[in-house]
Design a protein around this motif. Structure first.
Motif, PDB file in Angstrom:
ATOM      1  N   VAL A 102       0.856  -1.187   0.000  1.00  0.00           N
ATOM      2  CA  VAL A 102       0.000   0.000   0.000  1.00  0.00           C
ATOM      3  C   VAL A 102       0.894   1.240   0.000  1.00  0.00           C
ATOM      4  O   VAL A 102       1.815   1.349   0.818  1.00  0.00           O
ATOM      5  N   VAL A 103       0.604   2.167  -0.913  1.00  0.00           N
ATOM      6  CA  VAL A 103       1.360   3.430  -0.990  1.00  0.00           C
ATOM      7  C   VAL A 103       0.338   4.571  -1.015  1.00  0.00           C
ATOM      8  O   VAL A 103      -0.569   4.579  -1.853  1.00  0.00           O
ATOM      9  N   GLN A 104       0.492   5.523  -0.096  1.00  0.00           N
ATOM     10  CA  GLN A 104      -0.404   6.679  -0.072  1.00  0.00           C
ATOM     11  C   GLN A 104       0.211   7.816  -0.865  1.00  0.00           C
ATOM     12  O   GLN A 104       1.360   8.202  -0.652  1.00  0.00           O
ATOM     13  N   ALA A 105      -0.574   8.346  -1.804  1.00  0.00           N
ATOM     14  CA  ALA A 105      -0.131   9.471  -2.627  1.00  0.00           C
ATOM     15  C   ALA A 105      -1.186  10.560  -2.552  1.00  0.00           C
ATOM     16  O   ALA A 105      -2.195  10.518  -3.266  1.00  0.00           O
ATOM     17  N   GLY A 106      -0.985  11.513  -1.649  1.00  0.00           N
ATOM     18  CA  GLY A 106      -1.966  12.573  -1.448  1.00  0.00           C
ATOM     19  C   GLY A 106      -3.249  12.012  -0.864  1.00  0.00           C
ATOM     20  O   GLY A 106      -3.255  11.397   0.203  1.00  0.00           O
ATOM     21  N   ASP A 107      -4.358  12.221  -1.565  1.00  0.00           N
ATOM     22  CA  ASP A 107      -5.652  11.720  -1.102  1.00  0.00           C
ATOM     23  C   ASP A 107      -5.960  10.332  -1.631  1.00  0.00           C
ATOM     24  O   ASP A 107      -7.082   9.833  -1.460  1.00  0.00           O
ATOM     25  N   SER A 108      -4.998   9.741  -2.293  1.00  0.00           N
ATOM     26  CA  SER A 108      -5.242   8.427  -2.899  1.00  0.00           C
ATOM     27  C   SER A 108      -4.341   7.362  -2.270  1.00  0.00           C
ATOM     28  O   SER A 108      -3.270   7.664  -1.722  1.00  0.00           O
ATOM     29  N   PHE A 109      -4.794   6.127  -2.380  1.00  0.00           N
ATOM     30  CA  PHE A 109      -4.011   4.961  -1.949  1.00  0.00           C
ATOM     31  C   PHE A 109      -3.830   4.060  -3.158  1.00  0.00           C
ATOM     32  O   PHE A 109      -4.796   3.625  -3.787  1.00  0.00           O
ATOM     33  N   VAL A 110      -2.578   3.799  -3.478  1.00  0.00           N
ATOM     34  CA  VAL A 110      -2.249   2.906  -4.584  1.00  0.00           C
ATOM     35  C   VAL A 110      -1.817   1.578  -3.984  1.00  0.00           C
ATOM     36  O   VAL A 110      -0.895   1.523  -3.159  1.00  0.00           O
ATOM     37  N   VAL A 111      -2.503   0.518  -4.380  1.00  0.00           N
ATOM     38  CA  VAL A 111      -2.252  -0.799  -3.768  1.00  0.00           C
ATOM     39  C   VAL A 111      -1.980  -1.828  -4.847  1.00  0.00           C
ATOM     40  O   VAL A 111      -2.365  -1.666  -6.007  1.00  0.00           O
ATOM     41  N   GLN A 112      -1.294  -2.877  -4.430  1.00  0.00           N
ATOM     42  CA  GLN A 112      -1.139  -4.068  -5.261  1.00  0.00           C
ATOM     43  C   GLN A 112      -2.120  -5.113  -4.725  1.00  0.00           C
ATOM     44  O   GLN A 112      -1.912  -5.710  -3.674  1.00  0.00           O
ATOM     45  N   HIS A 113      -3.214  -5.261  -5.445  1.00  0.00           N
ATOM     46  CA  HIS A 113      -4.261  -6.197  -5.038  1.00  0.00           C
ATOM     47  C   HIS A 113      -3.742  -7.627  -5.178  1.00  0.00           C
ATOM     48  O   HIS A 113      -3.372  -8.062  -6.273  1.00  0.00           O
ATOM     49  N   PHE A 114      -3.713  -8.359  -4.078  1.00  0.00           N
ATOM     50  CA  PHE A 114      -3.227  -9.731  -4.089  1.00  0.00           C
ATOM     51  C   PHE A 114      -4.293 -10.634  -4.708  1.00  0.00           C
ATOM     52  O   PHE A 114      -5.423 -10.711  -4.224  1.00  0.00           O
TER      53      PHE A 114
END
Length: 362
Positions: A102-114
């Motif tokens: 999980v990586v938070q970028a501002g108001d968004s969360f970018v994830v690698q869905h397993f």
């Protein structure tokens, strides 16, 4: 009479407490009752029937840990009160999305869905789509089944089914067995002949076959299996009660009750039943254990409790193929639970038999 009865109960309780095996059985049964009552507060998955399906993590071994992103549902369930949660659980407010990073970028969360071992899918979510604390990690102590449900949670909630079927079976079997056995033993003659003929007919039919027939007649489901099992276990109670009633119907205090003008029903209920409860309680404990095994067998065969409601027998059915593959604990855990609870009731039954001095009367 009250003092003598109280003294007898105290003596029986004292003998029972000295029996370590019986005490062990009582402890296991008491813990099981507490677990059954507060199942949804104890279980890691408090959703109704502990049926939180996460297919991506299905079939994992005990001790498996996974990180999740909590995504808000479109329709948020209302508040669940204490009583409602205790009875039927609490619906999840979020979807559990398994992620590997999980990586938070501002108001968004970018994830690698397993998705699977070595396979992920990149996704992004705005924080308004997520829970206030969007990332959580869960430890599945007994692993997950093929649908990704927590085995420990379903095992805990499944305790309710096993104890409920035992309790209702005992109530039904004692009610029918006490009435028919008492009538046969007290009235004798043609009444005894008719009831014993009926008992022998039922006795001659294999228990499992009779349960199948009753279940198919009533339909498959939660309450149907309780009634089916209960209607097959009254025979042993009736035979025992009949023998006990025959043994004491000519005793002095029964003759005294007749001389005082008490009705036959009053004599049976007020004077005979209290004096045969020792053997009846012992056989009730045995029937409780047998009912748990029969219910598990019916659920395993698919004609007992139906999915998604958790039952230990149904859990074995859903996961028994894992025994010869990579994760045998999925089927062994409910098997051990059945074994432990049945052992507890058998130990308690043996202890009650010794404490109440009914050896040789069964």
């Amino acid at each position: 009479m009250d003092t003598a009865s109280l003294t007898f109960r105290q003596a029986a309780w004292k003998r029972l407490k000295k029996n370590k095996a019986a005490v062990f059985g009582m402890v296991i049964i008491s813990l099981s009752i507490l677990v059954a009552i507060f199942a949804y507060f104890i279980a890691p998955d408090p959703s109704p029937f502990s049926n939180r399906i996460i297919l991506e993590i299905g079939g994992n071994k005990p001790g498996f840990r996974q990180q999740f992103l909590l995504v808000r549902k479109d329709r948020v369930p209302g508040n669940t009160g204490f009583v409602k949660q205790m009875v039927s659980g609490k619906e999840d407010n979020h979807y559990y999305l398994p992620v590997s990073s999980v990586v938070q970028a501002g108001d968004s969360f970018v994830v690698q869905h397993f998705i699977d071992e070595g396979l992920t899918d990149r996704q992004a979510f705005h924080k308004n789509q997520l829970a206030p604390s969007p990332v959580t990690e869960k430890n599945f102590l007994l692993g997950t089944d093929k649908f990704g449900r927590d085995i420990l949670s379903r095992l805990i909630v499944g305790t309710r089914v096993s104890l409920s079927v035992g309790l209702i079976t005992v109530i039904i079997s004692l009610s029918i067995g006490l009435i028919l056995g008492s009538l046969a033993g007290f009235y004798r003659g043609r009444t005894d002949d008719i009831i014993m003929w009926f008992i022998n007919v039922i006795w001659s039919i294999p228990t499992l076959l009779l349960v199948f027939a009753i279940t198919l007649a009533l339909g498959r489901g939660f309450w149907q299996v309780f009634i089916a099992v209960g209607l097959t276990m009254w025979v042993s109670v009736a035979r025992l009660v009949r023998g006990q009633v025959i043994a004491i119907r000519e005793l002095e205090y029964i003759e005294a009750a007749r001389a005082l003008g008490y009705s036959k029903i009053h004599t049976i209920v007020r004077h005979i039943w209290p004096n045969i409860m020792g053997p009846v309680i012992v056989i009730a404990a045995s029937n409780f254990a047998s009912a748990i095994v029969i219910e598990a067998g019916l659920s395993f065969l698919g004609i007992g409790v139906q999915a998604p409601q958790p039952s230990w027998g149904l859990m074995i059915k859903e996961n028994y193929n894992f025994i010869i593959t990579q994760n045998p604990m999925l089927a062994l855990a409910p098997g051990f639970a059945i074994m432990l609870l049945v052992l507890a009731f058998n130990l308690l039954g043996n202890g009650l038999r010794d404490a109440l001095h009914v050896r040789g009367k069964l």
